[in-house]
Write a protein that holds these residues in place. Structure first.
Motif, PDB file in Angstrom:
ATOM      1  N   ASN A 153       3.733 -14.427 -16.423  1.00  6.90           N
ATOM      2  CA  ASN A 153       3.733 -13.300 -15.466  1.00  6.90           C
ATOM      3  C   ASN A 153       3.979 -14.015 -13.955  1.00  6.90           C
ATOM      4  OD1 ASN A 153       1.914 -11.277 -16.568  1.00  6.90           O
ATOM      5  ND2 ASN A 153       0.710 -12.995 -17.257  1.00  6.90           N
ATOM      6  N   GLY A 154       4.890 -15.156 -14.202  1.00  9.91           N
ATOM      7  CA  GLY A 154       5.473 -15.720 -13.051  1.00  9.91           C
ATOM      8  C   GLY A 154       6.110 -14.711 -11.890  1.00  9.91           C
ATOM      9  N   GLU A 155       6.901 -13.757 -12.391  1.00 11.66           N
ATOM     10  CA  GLU A 155       7.632 -13.003 -11.667  1.00 11.66           C
ATOM     11  C   GLU A 155       6.588 -11.927 -10.922  1.00 11.66           C
ATOM     12  OE1 GLU A 155      10.770 -10.855 -12.995  1.00 11.66           O
ATOM     13  OE2 GLU A 155      11.334 -12.123 -14.652  1.00 11.66           O
ATOM     14  N   ARG A 156       5.586 -11.528 -11.449  1.00 12.01           N
ATOM     15  CA  ARG A 156       4.482 -10.556 -11.103  1.00 12.01           C
ATOM     16  C   ARG A 156       3.843 -11.185  -9.873  1.00 12.01           C
ATOM     17  NH1 ARG A 156       0.838  -9.456 -14.542  1.00 12.01           N
ATOM     18  NH2 ARG A 156       0.063  -7.803 -13.553  1.00 12.01           N
ATOM     19  N   TYR A 157       3.223 -12.541 -10.345  1.00  9.83           N
ATOM     20  CA  TYR A 157       2.543 -13.246  -9.345  1.00  9.83           C
ATOM     21  C   TYR A 157       3.425 -13.556  -8.039  1.00  9.83           C
ATOM     22  CZ  TYR A 157      -0.952 -13.324 -13.176  1.00  9.83           C
ATOM     23  OH  TYR A 157      -1.704 -13.024 -14.171  1.00  9.83           O
ATOM     24  N   ALA A 158       4.547 -14.049  -8.264  1.00  7.18           N
ATOM     25  CA  ALA A 158       5.582 -14.106  -6.927  1.00  7.18           C
ATOM     26  C   ALA A 158       5.623 -12.755  -6.099  1.00  7.18           C
ATOM     27  CB  ALA A 158       6.701 -14.503  -7.501  1.00  7.18           C
ATOM     28  N   PHE A 159       5.667 -11.903  -6.739  1.00  7.99           N
ATOM     29  CA  PHE A 159       5.880 -10.583  -6.169  1.00  7.99           C
ATOM     30  C   PHE A 159       4.436 -10.180  -5.158  1.00  7.99           C
ATOM     31  CE2 PHE A 159       4.904  -5.933  -6.195  1.00  7.99           C
ATOM     32  CZ  PHE A 159       6.053  -5.514  -5.361  1.00  7.99           C
ATOM     33  N   LEU A 160       3.427 -10.332  -5.955  1.00  9.26           N
ATOM     34  CA  LEU A 160       2.073 -10.190  -5.420  1.00  9.26           C
ATOM     35  C   LEU A 160       1.812 -11.323  -4.186  1.00  9.26           C
ATOM     36  CD1 LEU A 160      -0.271  -9.448  -8.396  1.00  9.26           C
ATOM     37  CD2 LEU A 160       0.716  -8.096  -6.631  1.00  9.26           C
ATOM     38  N   ARG A 161       2.324 -12.460  -4.331  1.00  7.79           N
ATOM     39  CA  ARG A 161       2.262 -13.430  -3.235  1.00  7.79           C
ATOM     40  C   ARG A 161       3.034 -12.993  -2.138  1.00  7.79           C
ATOM     41  NH1 ARG A 161       1.030 -19.430  -3.377  1.00  7.79           N
ATOM     42  NH2 ARG A 161       0.109 -18.749  -1.374  1.00  7.79           N
ATOM     43  N   TRP A 162       4.096 -12.459  -2.249  1.00  7.10           N
ATOM     44  CA  TRP A 162       5.110 -11.881  -1.276  1.00  7.10           C
ATOM     45  C   TRP A 162       4.093 -10.817  -0.527  1.00  7.10           C
ATOM     46  CZ3 TRP A 162       6.363  -6.672  -0.935  1.00  7.10           C
ATOM     47  CH2 TRP A 162       7.091  -6.418   0.105  1.00  7.10           C
ATOM     48  N   GLY A 163       3.495  -9.900  -1.251  1.00  2.69           N
ATOM     49  CA  GLY A 163       2.738  -8.688  -0.642  1.00  2.69           C
ATOM     50  C   GLY A 163       1.613  -9.260   0.167  1.00  2.69           C
ATOM     51  N   GLN A 164       0.993 -10.406  -0.311  1.00  4.32           N
ATOM     52  CA  GLN A 164      -0.158 -10.959   0.400  1.00  4.32           C
ATOM     53  C   GLN A 164       0.213 -11.462   1.679  1.00  4.32           C
ATOM     54  OE1 GLN A 164      -1.837 -14.232  -1.670  1.00  4.32           O
ATOM     55  NE2 GLN A 164      -3.961 -13.893  -0.841  1.00  4.32           N
ATOM     56  N   ASN A 165       1.599 -11.981   1.870  1.00  2.00           N
ATOM     57  CA  ASN A 165       1.956 -12.438   2.988  1.00  2.00           C
ATOM     58  C   ASN A 165       2.607 -11.243   3.844  1.00  2.00           C
ATOM     59  OD1 ASN A 165       1.404 -15.052   2.517  1.00  2.00           O
ATOM     60  ND2 ASN A 165       3.437 -15.333   1.410  1.00  2.00           N
ATOM     61  N   ALA A 166       3.407 -10.381   3.204  1.00  2.00           N
ATOM     62  CA  ALA A 166       4.076  -9.360   3.994  1.00  2.00           C
ATOM     63  C   ALA A 166       3.183  -8.218   4.528  1.00  2.00           C
ATOM     64  CB  ALA A 166       5.188  -8.671   2.924  1.00  2.00           C
ATOM     65  N   PHE A 167       2.107  -7.997   3.797  1.00  2.00           N
ATOM     66  CA  PHE A 167       1.282  -6.865   4.349  1.00  2.00           C
ATOM     67  C   PHE A 167       0.133  -7.190   5.153  1.00  2.00           C
ATOM     68  CE2 PHE A 167       3.631  -5.055   0.555  1.00  2.00           C
ATOM     69  CZ  PHE A 167       4.130  -3.950   1.127  1.00  2.00           C
ATOM     70  N   ASP A 168      -0.352  -6.585   6.332  1.00  2.00           N
ATOM     71  CA  ASP A 168      -1.421  -6.763   6.733  1.00  2.00           C
ATOM     72  C   ASP A 168      -2.664  -6.075   5.999  1.00  2.00           C
ATOM     73  OD1 ASP A 168      -0.029  -7.972   8.763  1.00  2.00           O
ATOM     74  OD2 ASP A 168       0.002  -6.045  10.191  1.00  2.00           O
ATOM     75  N   ASN A 169      -3.997  -6.501   6.075  1.00  2.00           N
ATOM     76  CA  ASN A 169      -5.099  -5.830   5.707  1.00  2.00           C
ATOM     77  C   ASN A 169      -5.025  -5.908   4.045  1.00  2.00           C
ATOM     78  OD1 ASN A 169      -6.682  -5.477   7.601  1.00  2.00           O
ATOM     79  ND2 ASN A 169      -5.889  -3.385   8.141  1.00  2.00           N
ATOM     80  N   PHE A 170      -4.281  -6.805   3.458  1.00  2.00           N
ATOM     81  CA  PHE A 170      -3.975  -6.913   1.843  1.00  2.00           C
ATOM     82  C   PHE A 170      -4.368  -8.261   1.578  1.00  2.00           C
ATOM     83  CE2 PHE A 170      -1.151  -7.659  -1.583  1.00  2.00           C
ATOM     84  CZ  PHE A 170      -1.692  -6.792  -2.396  1.00  2.00           C
ATOM     85  N   SER A 171      -5.330  -8.407   0.494  1.00  2.00           N
ATOM     86  CA  SER A 171      -5.708  -9.737   0.167  1.00  2.00           C
ATOM     87  C   SER A 171      -5.658  -9.850  -1.370  1.00  2.00           C
ATOM     88  CB  SER A 171      -7.206 -10.041   0.527  1.00  2.00           C
ATOM     89  OG  SER A 171      -7.589 -10.090   1.808  1.00  2.00           O
TER      90      SER A 171
END
Length: 913
Positions: A153-171
């Motif tokens: 799941n490396g690609e998915r987890y990298a994508f979620l880590r991007w989202g964690q950094n890119a979006f406000d109010n998102f943990s």
């Protein structure tokens, strides 16, 4: 807060010297009338309307309608509800974040600021659905499964880590932490939420929607929450209210207390059966009665968790002293506990002894009458008393137990341990060899025994019972049968801590219940492979084998493709069946096996007493929660080592097989699409009753010869690296190929043959559903799906609607719909249509070879629940027209459908702003 507060309800509450502003229900009652009898869950909705009254989305008429509910105890009024927060798990969360990323790309393409796309409400995403039981039965299983999970799941987890950094109010809660509902119960939920605004601190009920149907587990903590599709959740976190009708509320009165030897699982299976029989789909269920004082909060959460199984929107428990005790135990601050008590008492949200609110209907259960049970073989509402499980299994496979002599039918494996199989002459069987031993595998063999799922692993009493039963079994000399794949997947690390404190871990390990991961695992279909000789034996002899799991779902094809019968059970019964090795035995009266002293050992010999369980539960300490949740968002070294780009828009990788830019928003800058009648549509599938989202949405394993498997192989992915459909929900190419591809779905166009195939009507070719849909798309032919009752029951899977849309289906015509899936179809621009009165596919004599027209859409203003005309042209040219009910239920849904879907509606508004 934006409220107009036309009723002048804003007041201040002092808690330990800190002022909180709140919108007072007692003050509202001075204008609206006596609200004391209003169900607690509706009081929460009324407070929400008071707080968000703006004269447009929430008006005085909405407030009046909720107060007037008491007169009829039902209402046709549509309200706009705004939950405080959103909860996601990774299977449903990844496609939601993919959509947000695609929306940012669309906004940027339109020349606007992509930062406009940002959650406005707090969002917590817990990665819990990805770990699979690849390794089991030894101390290294957990570490190996984590490594495999991170690799897959490396690609998915990298994508979620991007989202964690890119979006406000998102943990994001990283993998290996726990199940989202247990993390929500033990850490995220607060019962009373607060918000700082304009220099004030506002207090209000903790409310949420979640992208998993079992979000209802938090109802046990007095938090109003339920599952929605990812589509609705995205809209909610982008500021759109949840449009809903004021619901009917069914009161469920609990009295008495559970008998010795009866578990919370037995109670919830009984409640589920009763409420399914009553019929509560689309309704709130609220529990009341003095029996609640005897019900620990973990038991309440177990009952709330299974609201989707009994069909309700939620299963709500009011706040009382039990709530406060749990908040303290689980490590919430003392100030939070004081706020919860003060606020709920001030608002009339505190349960009082003898209190009986007004309900639309009621049921009552004396908990002293509950008996030990399982549910199966394929539906969670089909409760079976423990002594009747063998008979239920035999009924399923068409065999009847016959009276036999004491030893007839019991065959000994060469590895030791008896397996009861009823009449051996009738039972299917196959020999297999493993590790130098030869065994006989029979019909009814338990090949999976899994302590898993949010439902029970959050409950210390049933978990300790499992550990104590394991201890007693080991001390008697029992062992699990060698064909049983055993696993322990707790919902949080706190469980591991209290097993260790109680000294029970070594005994569970000795029976093969080693820790395999912190996640849903078997309950979501991530059971992993069986040992190869066992899979071969099942296939060669076409055996009907079983799984026993402490989960909430046991639909066909969900747990494992080769396991046809699946039984929900309490954790201690999961251990017991691992010892017995077969469901075709009455473990309430027959021996589980032979002890080290040569004597038979019965379930009663090893079942722990209530006092022993209570003593073990007392070892659960607040410090355990503090320790495990101190750094809940940080993750381990592997998670922290994932590198992600720092950018407002996502850098799509065209060769990725996990994350792809979806096609939903390609024409978003253009004019609104015209609503047209449907002409000359063919049926993609003709389906029966109780078609679940497990049947519709891609789930479980990806077969190498399926359309999705062929796609992945063309992309260079080896079958061993396919992972599951759930893990690839961020790639629409995989997901649309897996829609309606479940191995257990029965298409009546093929005389009920199992598997995701259909007839391409113009040619008569039998094809996988995806391949047929693509042929129709190339010809420009619209499609419909025709089904029976309860279409779309099960998990709140947005891909069940997204995949339907991408296959070119314009309408689903069914006898009735499950609440979430109906809403999701509208949210993706697919018409949900319902047969009227006694009409259905059978009374109309439909074969699926007809062509269909849907008229009444053009030239009319679309209205909620309007009637449309379904034109049916038979193969002989005969034509018939019938009326159908359009299940676009609310005015908000009308606007969403006109825009092409709910996200399209939001995105157009943001681009125009």
């Amino acid at each position: 807060m934006p409220s107009q507060d036309s009723l002048n309800t804003l007041r201040t509450l002092d808690v330990a010297g800190k002022p909180y502003h709140y919108f007072s229900l007692p003050e509202a009652a001075k204008t609206l009338g006596d609200l004391q009898k209003l169900p607690m869950s509706l009081k929460v909705l009324l407070e929400n309307l008071l707080r968000w009254e703006d004269g447009t989305t929430v008006t005085r008429k909405d407030l009046d309608a909720l107060a007037a509910w008491l007169q009829e105890r039902r209402s046709d009024r549509e309200i706009q509800y705004r939950p405080a927060r959103v909860l996601m798990q990774d299977f449903t969360g990844v496609p939601a974040v993919v959509d947000l990323a695609a929306m940012r790309a669309a906004v940027a393409k339109a020349g606007a600021d992509p930062q406009k796309i940002n959650p406005l409400s707090p969002v917590d995403l817990v990665i819990d659905h990805s770990v699979m039981v690849d390794k089991y039965g030894d101390a290294s299983a957990f570490g190996q499964n984590v490594d495999i999970e991170m690799h897959r799941n490396g690609e998915r987890y990298a994508f979620l880590r991007w989202g964690q950094n890119a979006f406000d109010n998102f943990s994001v809660v990283p993998p290996g932490t726990g199940i989202c509902h247990q993390v929500n119960l033990e850490y995220l939920g607060k019962t009373v939420w607060t918000k700082e605004e304009d220099g004030r601190t506002y207090a209000f009920p903790d409310t949420l929607v979640g992208t998993d149907s079992h979000t209802t587990m938090i109802n046990g903590l007095g938090v109003l929450g339920w599952g929605v599709g990812g589509i609705e959740a995205e809209a909610a976190m982008l500021g759109q209210p949840v449009s809903m009708l004021i619901p009917e509320v069914v009161g469920f009165k609990l009295t008495g207390k559970l008998k010795e030897g009866i578990t919370a699982t037995d109670l919830v299976l009984t409640v589920t059966q009763m409420l399914r029989k009553k019929g509560v789909v689309g309704k709130f269920v609220e529990f009341y009665g003095d029996g609640l004082a005897e019900l620990p909060l973990a038991d309440r959460a177990t009952i709330g968790n299974m609201a989707p199984e009994y069909g309700a929107t939620c299963g709500f428990f009011p706040v009382d002293d039990v709530t406060l005790q749990y908040l303290r135990l689980s490590g919430r601050s003392e100030h939070t506990v004081q706020l919860v008590e003060a606020y709920c008492k001030a608002q009339g949200l505190w349960r009082l002894p003898g209190q009986e609110p007004a309900f639309s209907a009621t049921l009552e259960l004396d908990m002293g009458t509950v008996e030990s049970s399982l549910a199966g073989p394929k539906r969670p509402q089909d409760r079976v008393p423990l002594p009747k499980v063998a008979q239920a299994f035999n009924d399923f496979i068409g065999l009847q137990l016959k009276p036999t002599s004491k030893d007839e039918g019991r065959l000994e494996s060469e590895g030791g341990g008896g397996v009861a199989v009823g009449n051996a002459a009738q039972a299917g069987e196959a020999e297999y060899s493993y590790a130098g031993q030869t065994y006989r595998l029979r019909n009814g063999a338990v090949v999976i025994a899994a302590i898993t799922s949010c439902t029970n692993t959050s409950n210390p009493s049933v978990m300790m019972a499992a550990g104590l039963l394991a201890k007693n079994a080991v001390e008697k000399g029992l062992q699990r049968q060698p064909w049983v794949k055993t696993s322990l997947a707790p919902g949080s690390k706190v469980v591991t801590e209290y097993f260790k404190a109680a000294g029970l871990t070594p005994y569970l390990d000795q029976l093969g219940f080693d820790l395999v991961g912190y996640g849903c695992t078997t309950c979501i279909g991530n059971s992993g492979p069986l040992d190869a000789p066992i899979e071969q034996a099942i296939q060669q002899a076409d055996l009907t084998v079983a799984s026993v799991l402490s989960g909430n779902r046991n639909f066909e094809g969900r747990v494992h493709p080769l396991v046809k019968t699946n039984w929900l059970a309490s954790p201690p019964l999961v251990v017991a069946y691992a010892l017995a090795g077969n469901v075709n035995i009455d473990i309430s009266s027959e021996p589980l096996g032979q002890g080290s002293d040569g004597q038979p050992v019965y379930l009663r010999d090893i079942w722990p007493s209530q006092k022993t369980i209570a003593d073990a539960v007392a070892k659960v300490q607040t410090e355990m929660f503090h320790k495990e949740y101190a750094q809940v968002f940080e993750g381990d070294a592997q998670w922290q080592a994932i590198e992600v780009p720092q950018a407002a828009t996502y850098e799509w990788q065209h060769d990725s097989t996990y994350i792809q830019h979806p096609p939903f928003f390609e024409d978003i800058a253009g004019p609104l699409p015209a609503i047209e009648n449907v002409r000359g549509a063919y049926a993609l599938a003709l389906l029966g009753d109780s078609v679940t989202t497990d049947h519709i949405s891609p789930a479980g394993n990806i077969k190498a010869d399926s359309p999705a498997g062929r796609y992945l192989r063309e992309k260079g992915v080896e079958p061993r690296d396919f992972n599951s459909y759930g893990s690839r929900r961020g790639n629409h190419e995989v997901m649309m190929r897996g829609t309606f591809a479940n191995i257990r779905i029965r298409n009546e166009m093929l005389d009920g043959e199992e598997g995701g195939t259909t007839i391409h009507v113009p040619s008569g070719d039998k094809l996988p559903i995806y391949d047929a849909a693509m042929r129709y798309q190339q010809a420009g032919t619209p499609l419909v799906v025709i089904a029976g009752q309860e279409y779309g029951t099960g998990s709140s899977r947005d891909w069940a609607a997204k995949g339907t849309n991408l296959l070119g289906v314009k309408a689903v015509i069914a006898e009735s719909f499950e609440r979430i899936h109906r809403s999701n179809l509208v949210g993706m621009g697919v018409l949900p249509l319902q047969f009227l009165s006694e009409q259905n596919r059978k009374t109309l004599g439909l074969t699926g070879r007809e062509t269909f027209d849907i008229t009444g859409l053009e030239g009319r203003e679309l209205q909620p629940r309007m009637h449309l005309t379904l034109g049916i042209t038979r193969t002989n040219g005969q034509r018939e027209e019938v009326e159908v009910l359009c299940r676009i239920d609310t005015l908000n849904e009308v606007e969403y459908f006109k825009a092409g879907g709910i996200l399209h509606y939001v995105l157009r508004q943001l681009i125009a702003a």
